[in-house]
Design an enzyme around this catalytic site. Structure first.
Site, short mmCIF file in Angstrom:
data_model
loop_
_atom_site.label_atom_id
_atom_site.label_comp_id
_atom_site.label_asym_id
_atom_site.label_seq_id
_atom_site.Cartn_x
_atom_site.Cartn_y
_atom_site.Cartn_z
CE LYS A 161 -3.09 -8.72 -4.60
NZ LYS A 161 -3.58 -7.70 -3.95
CD GLU A 188 8.34 -3.06 8.61
OE1 GLU A 188 7.39 -4.30 8.32
OE2 GLU A 188 8.71 -2.29 7.43
CB SER A 200 4.21 -7.23 6.31
OG SER A 200 3.34 -8.56 5.20
CG PHE A 254 -0.25 0.36 2.39
CD1 PHE A 254 0.28 1.51 2.50
CD2 PHE A 254 0.32 -0.05 3.58
CE1 PHE A 254 0.96 2.51 3.95
CE2 PHE A 254 0.10 0.35 4.76
CZ PHE A 254 0.62 0.88 5.58
CD GLU A 312 -5.42 -6.35 -0.29
OE1 GLU A 312 -4.75 -6.29 -0.59
OE2 GLU A 312 -5.72 -6.80 0.92
CB CYS A 319 10.67 -0.56 2.79
SG CYS A 319 11.25 -0.47 1.83
P1 NAD Z 1 1.71 -6.79 3.12
O1 NAD Z 1 1.82 -7.87 3.11
O2 NAD Z 1 0.30 -6.84 3.82
O3 NAD Z 1 0.76 -6.60 1.36
C1 NAD Z 1 1.49 -6.52 -0.13
C2 NAD Z 1 1.01 -7.65 -0.80
O4 NAD Z 1 0.62 -8.32 0.15
C3 NAD Z 1 -0.71 -6.93 -1.28
O5 NAD Z 1 -1.39 -6.82 -1.68
C4 NAD Z 1 -1.56 -7.86 -0.41
O6 NAD Z 1 -3.01 -7.66 -0.64
C5 NAD Z 1 -0.97 -9.20 -0.02
N1 NAD Z 1 -1.59 -9.86 0.75
C6 NAD Z 1 -1.53 -9.57 2.34
N2 NAD Z 1 -2.14 -10.17 3.05
C7 NAD Z 1 -2.17 -11.93 2.77
C8 NAD Z 1 -1.56 -12.79 3.06
N3 NAD Z 1 -1.31 -13.42 3.93
N4 NAD Z 1 -1.60 -14.17 2.08
C9 NAD Z 1 -1.03 -13.95 0.67
N5 NAD Z 1 -1.25 -12.32 -0.60
C10 NAD Z 1 -1.08 -11.51 1.32
O7 NAD Z 1 2.09 -5.20 3.22
P2 NAD Z 1 1.03 -3.81 3.18
O8 NAD Z 1 0.55 -3.40 4.58
O9 NAD Z 1 0.38 -3.43 1.76
O10 NAD Z 1 2.97 -2.84 3.23
C11 NAD Z 1 3.76 -2.66 3.87
C12 NAD Z 1 4.75 -3.81 4.27
O11 NAD Z 1 5.47 -3.99 2.54
C13 NAD Z 1 5.76 -3.23 5.22
O12 NAD Z 1 6.19 -4.29 5.92
C14 NAD Z 1 7.11 -2.61 4.39
O13 NAD Z 1 8.15 -2.54 5.36
C15 NAD Z 1 7.08 -3.71 3.10
N6 NAD Z 1 7.58 -3.13 1.83
C16 NAD Z 1 8.84 -3.16 1.65
C17 NAD Z 1 9.27 -2.52 0.58
C18 NAD Z 1 10.78 -3.02 0.41
O14 NAD Z 1 11.43 -3.31 -0.58
N7 NAD Z 1 11.33 -3.99 1.09
C19 NAD Z 1 8.93 -1.70 0.10
C20 NAD Z 1 7.14 -1.07 0.28
C21 NAD Z 1 7.33 -1.47 1.27
#
Ligand code: NAD
Length: 484
Positions: free
Chosen positions: A173, A375, A226, A149, A176, A281
């Site tokens: 994808k 985090e 994450s 997000f 959401e 991140c």
């Molecule tokens: P998230 O992991 O909750 O969601 C990321 C994606 O995974 C979304 O598209 C979501 O729909 C999907 N998703 C969520 N739960 C799922 C599950 N149980 N099974 C399968 N798919 C699932 O992450 P977020 O809250 O959208 O983003 C924040 C996180 O992203 C933070 O931890 C941040 O550090 C990380 N991030 C990392 C980087 C990097 O380069 N390392 C860059 C940006 C964000």
């Protein structure tokens, strides 16, 4: 609703089936601005079929022709920059200037993609008399990109231009929670001349992510989000014998020495911990002060107090995120941390239903405390104290993550020591958010990234292509030697 209900985007058309839907909120004021479909496997099947149909003709084009689309796309990102900025601001809640910086980064990665013909010319060598070996690169096929997000425009663009210029077709994808920018990206790619089916958007949550991991028509998956989900996606994709590169969460340490330039360190650290409301991140989440750095902490608190939610600090993504971040602060305070700047219970006048947390600085956090290890993903800085630089490195090295680390000092030797010993993929020297600019690639270490290579820059060429090695002899008279 400010925006119409969203649909999937498949083969150049909006496709809307009878889905369950989720409300999309603007974090700025808590209003519902759209709804997003929660797609099923059958929706993904349609998008993968479209991407497979588009693959032969797209991948057959010379790369110099494919990049022409992205010269036009870069121009369209520039031309529509105000509107794209506004969209990111509304759906994600970051400030206008942060949203603009995100679009600028999307432009920069697209510019890099336009240089791929120069970077992907093959290799050739006469390996025996009359025998030539050459290496050519081929796209891997249909690839999927799953995004988080916090950067609704930039993170999708980390992979779209490179993957497509290299001849792949794609399913995106998006998160959401911020699905609107993805459909706008699809429209701009079409306007730039991308053939239908080369780029498709399938909205949804866990169910469709699992279907992506399992789908036999998808060859490679990138994921950004994450660590918990990065691990799930990596393991599930690899178990289906796909290429995977999954980027996870972070806990970035800034090591601050007493000789650091006070003004520069304080303003940099304050900007790093609060930029994008700490939802980066690459955000500074922990600071380790080495020796007496009270003068820097004092200045840092002054800077933090100038950061005002709703003005130069955006909102966090949801009500749940606001509660989670505030709970971390309260728990740390109970565990003995001293709250120097408190951002809890912040209300922005006129936007009382927005999801705001003010900048928060906590001193005397100990490395074993939850807030020091996990985090937080909010505008919160935890300060720990160490007597020596070695002790500071030990604290940094104990983190499960390893996205970024930085050192603030005027000593070249100290800067080199931290660069050498920090266990992280991206290091800053007097820079609080050490994001490498193109052509340097982006990617962390440890539990901040799973898979080989980085997601952007030259490293992405390896991920999005496979090599063909061709050995040729045309000369029958040549008395060739070994293995010829
Ligand atoms: P998230 O992991 O909750 O969601 C990321 C994606 O995974 C979304 O598209 C979501 O729909 C999907 N998703 C969520 N739960 C799922 C599950 N149980 N099974 C399968 N798919 C699932 O992450 P977020 O809250 O959208 O983003 C924040 C996180 O992203 C933070 O931890 C941040 O550090 C990380 N991030 C990392 C980087 C990097 O380069 N390392 C860059 C940006 C964000």
């Amino acid at each position: 609703m400010k925006y119409p209900a969203l649909s999937n985007y498949v083969e150049g058309k909006l496709v809307s089936d009878g889905h369950n839907r989720l409300d999309v909120f603007s974090p700025l004021d808590g209003e519902v601005i759209s709804t997003v479909p929660l797609s099923a496997k059958s929706d993904l099947d349609k998008a993968v079929d479209a991407a497979k149909r588009a693959f032969p003709s797209w991948s057959n084009l010379p790369i110099k022709e494919r990049v022409q689309v992205f010269y036009r796309y870069k121009y369209l990102l520039e031309k529509n920059s105000d509107e794209l900025t506004e969209l990111v601001h509304i759906e994600n809640g970051k400030t206008i200037s942060e949203a603009r910086a995100e679009i600028e980064k999307s432009i920069e990665v697209t510019e890099f993609a336009c240089s791929l013909p120069q970077l992907t010319s093959g290799e050739v060598l006469e390996v025996s008399k009359g025998v030539e070996c050459r290496i050519e690169r081929y796209p891997v096929g249909v690839v999927a990109s799953i995004t988080p997000f916090n950067f609704p425009n930039m993170v999708p663009n980390w992979t779209i231009p490179n993957a497509l210029c290299l001849g792949n077709t794609m399913i995106l994808k998006p998160s959401e929670q911020v699905p609107l920018s993805a459909n706008r990206i699809a429209e701009l790619l079409k306007e730039a001349g991308l053939p239908d089916g080369v780029f498709n958007v399938v909205h949804g949550d866990k169910e469709v992510v699992e279907a992506i991991c399992d789908h036999p028509g998808i060859e490679a998956i990138t994921f950004v989000g994450s660590t918990k989900v990065a691990k799930i996606v990596y393991i599930r994709a690899a178990s289906k014998l796909k290429r995977a590169l999954t980027l996870g969460g972070a806990k970035n340490h800034l090591i601050v020495l007493p000789d650091a330039n006070t003004e520069m360190a304080a303003s940099n650290i304050a900007a790093s911990m609060s930029g994008c409301a700490g939802q980066r991140c690459m955000a500074a989440s922990a600071m380790v002060g080495v020796g007496d750095v009270d003068h820097i902490i004092e200045k840092l608190c002054e800077e933090a107090k100038k950061i005002i939610p709703g003005k130069n600090l955006g909102a966090v993504i949801s009500k749940q995120a606001k509660e989670r971040i505030e709970n971390y602060i309260t728990e740390a305070e109970k565990d003995g941390a001293k709250v120097l700047v408190d951002g809890r219970n912040y209300k922005v006048p006129g936007k009382e239903n927005g999801f705001y947390v003010g900048p928060t600085v906590l001193d005397y956090v100990r490395p074993e405390m939850k807030i020091a290890k996990e985090e937080v993903f909010g505008p919160v800085l935890s300060i720990m104290r160490s007597k020596t630089i070695e002790e500071a490195i030990k604290i940094q090295n104990s983190s499960l993550y390893g996205n970024a680390a930085a050192v603030f000092t005027q000593s070249g030797a100290a800067a080199r020591y931290v660069s050498d010993h920090a266990s992280a993929g991206m290091i800053g020297v007097n820079i609080g958010v050490p994001v490498p600019r193109e052509p340097f690639s982006f990617g962390g270490w440890n539990e901040s990234k799973f898979g080989v290579g980085d997601i952007t820059g030259k490293s992405s060429i390896e991920f999005f292509t496979k090599l063909k090695k061709i050995t040729t002899k045309w000369n029958p008279e040549s008395k060739v030697n070994w293995m010829s």
